[in-house]
Scaffold this motif. Structure first.
Motif, PDB file in Angstrom:
ATOM      1  N   SER A  83       0.832  -1.204   0.000  1.00 32.77           N
ATOM      2  CA  SER A  83       0.000   0.000   0.000  1.00 32.77           C
ATOM      3  C   SER A  83       0.865   1.252   0.000  1.00 32.77           C
ATOM      4  CB  SER A  83      -0.915  -0.003   1.221  1.00 32.77           C
ATOM      5  OG  SER A  83      -1.600   1.221   1.328  1.00 32.77           O
ATOM      6  N   ARG A  84       1.913   1.246   0.811  1.00 33.20           N
ATOM      7  CA  ARG A  84       2.814   2.392   0.886  1.00 33.20           C
ATOM      8  C   ARG A  84       3.512   2.598  -0.450  1.00 33.20           C
ATOM      9  NH1 ARG A  84       6.377   0.945   4.863  1.00 33.20           N
ATOM     10  NH2 ARG A  84       7.846   0.208   3.327  1.00 33.20           N
ATOM     11  N   THR A  85       3.941   1.517  -1.080  1.00 34.20           N
ATOM     12  CA  THR A  85       4.643   1.615  -2.354  1.00 34.20           C
ATOM     13  C   THR A  85       3.742   2.210  -3.423  1.00 34.20           C
ATOM     14  OG1 THR A  85       5.985  -0.290  -1.772  1.00 34.20           O
ATOM     15  CG2 THR A  85       5.911   0.299  -4.082  1.00 34.20           C
ATOM     16  N   ARG A  86       2.492   1.775  -3.488  1.00 36.77           N
ATOM     17  CA  ARG A  86       1.544   2.324  -4.478  1.00 36.77           C
ATOM     18  C   ARG A  86       1.307   3.809  -4.233  1.00 36.77           C
ATOM     19  NH1 ARG A  86      -0.972  -2.738  -3.908  1.00 36.77           N
ATOM     20  NH2 ARG A  86      -2.353  -1.938  -2.315  1.00 36.77           N
ATOM     21  N   ARG A  87       1.139   4.177  -2.962  1.00 34.31           N
ATOM     22  CA  ARG A  87       0.899   5.580  -2.635  1.00 34.31           C
ATOM     23  C   ARG A  87       2.111   6.434  -2.986  1.00 34.31           C
ATOM     24  NH1 ARG A  87       1.189   6.023   2.640  1.00 34.31           N
ATOM     25  NH2 ARG A  87       3.067   7.245   2.486  1.00 34.31           N
ATOM     26  N   GLU A  88       3.304   5.955  -2.632  1.00 34.27           N
ATOM     27  CA  GLU A  88       4.515   6.712  -2.944  1.00 34.27           C
ATOM     28  C   GLU A  88       4.685   6.874  -4.447  1.00 34.27           C
ATOM     29  OE1 GLU A  88       7.586   4.548  -0.974  1.00 34.27           O
ATOM     30  OE2 GLU A  88       7.085   5.379   0.996  1.00 34.27           O
ATOM     31  N   TYR A  89       4.358   5.834  -5.211  1.00 32.22           N
ATOM     32  CA  TYR A  89       4.447   5.911  -6.668  1.00 32.22           C
ATOM     33  C   TYR A  89       3.472   6.965  -7.194  1.00 32.22           C
ATOM     34  CZ  TYR A  89       4.145   4.619 -11.570  1.00 32.22           C
ATOM     35  OH  TYR A  89       4.133   4.658 -12.932  1.00 32.22           O
ATOM     36  N   ALA A  90       2.233   6.953  -6.704  1.00 33.74           N
ATOM     37  CA  ALA A  90       1.233   7.927  -7.148  1.00 33.74           C
ATOM     38  C   ALA A  90       1.654   9.357  -6.797  1.00 33.74           C
ATOM     39  CB  ALA A  90      -0.127   7.609  -6.526  1.00 33.74           C
ATOM     40  N   GLU A  91       2.242   9.536  -5.627  1.00 31.88           N
ATOM     41  CA  GLU A  91       2.723  10.861  -5.231  1.00 31.88           C
ATOM     42  C   GLU A  91       3.850  11.323  -6.146  1.00 31.88           C
ATOM     43  OE1 GLU A  91       3.884  10.429  -1.166  1.00 31.88           O
ATOM     44  OE2 GLU A  91       1.817  10.330  -0.446  1.00 31.88           O
ATOM     45  N   ARG A  92       4.773  10.425  -6.450  1.00 35.78           N
ATOM     46  CA  ARG A  92       5.890  10.787  -7.326  1.00 35.78           C
ATOM     47  C   ARG A  92       5.406  11.134  -8.728  1.00 35.78           C
ATOM     48  NH1 ARG A  92      11.309   9.190  -5.814  1.00 35.78           N
ATOM     49  NH2 ARG A  92      11.276   8.579  -3.646  1.00 35.78           N
ATOM     50  N   VAL A  93       4.408  10.435  -9.211  1.00 36.42           N
ATOM     51  CA  VAL A  93       3.845  10.750 -10.526  1.00 36.42           C
ATOM     52  C   VAL A  93       3.289  12.164 -10.522  1.00 36.42           C
ATOM     53  CG1 VAL A  93       1.945  10.204 -12.110  1.00 36.42           C
ATOM     54  CG2 VAL A  93       3.375   8.368 -11.215  1.00 36.42           C
ATOM     55  N   GLN A  94       2.568  12.524  -9.474  1.00 32.34           N
ATOM     56  CA  GLN A  94       2.010  13.880  -9.386  1.00 32.34           C
ATOM     57  C   GLN A  94       3.116  14.933  -9.360  1.00 32.34           C
ATOM     58  OE1 GLN A  94      -1.221  14.994  -9.491  1.00 32.34           O
ATOM     59  NE2 GLN A  94      -1.691  12.897 -10.046  1.00 32.34           N
ATOM     60  N   VAL A  95       4.179  14.674  -8.617  1.00 33.49           N
ATOM     61  CA  VAL A  95       5.283  15.629  -8.522  1.00 33.49           C
ATOM     62  C   VAL A  95       5.986  15.765  -9.878  1.00 33.49           C
ATOM     63  CG1 VAL A  95       7.529  16.084  -7.463  1.00 33.49           C
ATOM     64  CG2 VAL A  95       5.614  15.325  -6.051  1.00 33.49           C
ATOM     65  N   VAL A  96       6.213  14.654 -10.545  1.00 35.54           N
ATOM     66  CA  VAL A  96       6.876  14.707 -11.852  1.00 35.54           C
ATOM     67  C   VAL A  96       6.008  15.455 -12.858  1.00 35.54           C
ATOM     68  CG1 VAL A  96       7.681  13.293 -13.793  1.00 35.54           C
ATOM     69  CG2 VAL A  96       8.321  12.692 -11.463  1.00 35.54           C
TER      70      VAL A  96
END
Length: 108
Positions: A83-96
């Motif tokens: 769950s943490r990995t998916r959330r971190e990935y989604a956050e990084r996508v938004q930042v990029v």
């Protein structure tokens, strides 16, 4: 007038540095949505005094870049790893996505 502007600018920069990670992420997502809709995200975020906006943006941008750094060890130990990995990935996508918009708007 310059003393008032300097005080406001300093206070705005200090306020930008004090906001939390979740707040920065919500601002990133808000800006991404504005850009997706074809609306100027910068005008909606930094309307008003140009001096204050110029002082706040560097602090905001530094906070956005800090979102790309991995969280400290053990900071999110209570959350399940997938769950943490998916959330971190989604956050990084938004930042990029926001970083792409930032660099594309440099010429404007």
């Amino acid at each position: 007038k310059t003393t008032t502007t300097t005080t406001t600018t300093t206070a705005a920069a200090a306020g930008a540095a004090a906001i939390g990670r979740e707040h920065v992420l919500s601002m990133v997502m808000l800006l991404n949505e504005k850009f997706r809709e074809g609306v100027s995200g910068w005008a909606s975020l930094f309307d008003g005094d140009g001096d204050a906006a110029a002082a706040v943006f560097p602090a905001f941008f530094a906070r956005v870049l800090a979102l790309l750094q991995p969280p400290p060890e053990g900071a999110q130990a209570a959350e399940a790893a997938p769950s943490r990995t998916r959330r971190e990935y989604a956050e990084r996508v938004q930042v990029v996505l926001l970083l792409i918009q930032v660099f594309q708007s440099l010429g404007e």
